[in-house]
Design an enzyme around this catalytic site. Sequence first.
Site, PDB file in Angstrom:
ATOM      1  N   TYR A 197       0.843  -1.191   0.000  1.00 55.04           N
ATOM      2  CA  TYR A 197       0.000   0.000   0.000  1.00 55.04           C
ATOM      3  C   TYR A 197       0.878   1.242   0.000  1.00 55.04           C
ATOM      4  CZ  TYR A 197       0.994   0.642   5.016  1.00 55.04           C
ATOM      5  OH  TYR A 197       1.618   0.854   6.226  1.00 55.04           O
ATOM      6  N   CYS A 198       0.276   2.356  -0.437  1.00 49.69           N
ATOM      7  CA  CYS A 198       0.931   3.664  -0.387  1.00 49.69           C
ATOM      8  C   CYS A 198      -0.172   4.717  -0.243  1.00 49.69           C
ATOM      9  CB  CYS A 198       1.805   3.905  -1.615  1.00 49.69           C
ATOM     10  SG  CYS A 198       0.955   3.699  -3.208  1.00 49.69           S
ATOM     11  N   THR A 199       0.130   5.973  -0.494  1.00 50.46           N
ATOM     12  CA  THR A 199      -0.831   7.036  -0.226  1.00 50.46           C
ATOM     13  C   THR A 199      -2.069   6.948  -1.111  1.00 50.46           C
ATOM     14  OG1 THR A 199       1.004   8.477   0.391  1.00 50.46           O
ATOM     15  CG2 THR A 199      -1.121   9.526   0.006  1.00 50.46           C
ATOM     16  N   ILE A 226      -4.210   4.480   0.796  1.00 48.11           N
ATOM     17  CA  ILE A 226      -4.760   4.805   2.115  1.00 48.11           C
ATOM     18  C   ILE A 226      -5.980   5.723   2.002  1.00 48.11           C
ATOM     19  CG2 ILE A 226      -4.241   5.903   4.331  1.00 48.11           C
ATOM     20  CD1 ILE A 226      -1.244   5.232   3.677  1.00 48.11           C
TER      21      ILE A 226
END
Length: 342
Positions: A197-199, A226
């Site tokens: 996952y990342c932003t 996210i």
Amino acid sequence: MILHNRVNKDVLKEKLQNSTEKRITLSFYKYVHLENPAAYRDQLYADFFKLGVFGRIYVAEEGINAQISVPDANFDAFEEYVDNSPELSGERLNIAIDDNGKSFFKLKIQVRSKIVADGLNDSTFDVTDRGIHLKAEDFNKLANDPNTIIVDMRNHYESEVGHFEKAICPDVDTFREALPVVESTLEDKKDKNIVMYCTGGIRCEKASAYYKHKGFQNVFQLEGGIIEYARQVNAKGLENKFKGKNFVFDERLGERISDDVISVCHQCGQKSDSHTNCKNDGCHLLFIQCEKCAEQYEGCCSSECQEVIHLPEEKQAEIRRGKNLGRQVFKKGRSEKLIYKS
């Protein structure tokens, strides 16, 4: 038409802070081939300027990466523009979760070699063979599987203030550094469920394809990152497995996803997750500062910088002259100015 901003940034920041205009902060990206990124950049600037868009956008031959804010009054027109654009249509607009409308104060669009600096040679693997996208509910289910490893593909100063439960958080400054570190860490776990996952999802798009190329068998990525996860959790009443703040690359520097404060002030060690940049323009260090220390040091990272901001502007400019600050972000053990060492 002038295709770049020419107004002093301090004037623009003050204007934004005093403005009562409602603005919507969002991000989006799209991997799409652009034959002439420079020409596209100029056209996009002209079109977005008319819509009152502020923000930071990168364009390259491989696509577009944007973090922007749009006046609420123009948002319908903006969505219509996106829907009717061959380069942008079909992409998700990740609307900010915790938004005060003060995220950006000007429009800046740059042409780059890549929309995310990853250091990869894209010709050596199939960048379209990406990991399986997971919605929030599916992410939560897979997170509960003992055969799953969750990996944060962001930088250390992002994950420090917020991350998913039990996630591996590489101690790196850049995405380029994260790729080999994660690969090495998971070298003997290629049969596990690797959930990244990342932003907003853009880093995982490329990373998932890279790790599949490297032999990882079960690669997944959080769809929309996210930001979209938080939106789905709130809308559907799901368990929120993200703890803390989501770091964002704009004037807000963070949006709250849960009430948990998992980090500490870099000056006194008390609980805090408020990032700031040192008010000394000759330093501008990114670090975490609590309200008490912000008052004591006047927003600076040290007494040394605090002394500098009280000098005449001419003297401050003289001190800054000729210095190449490079990338100024706090990393444990690397900033001698900061008092607290964990």
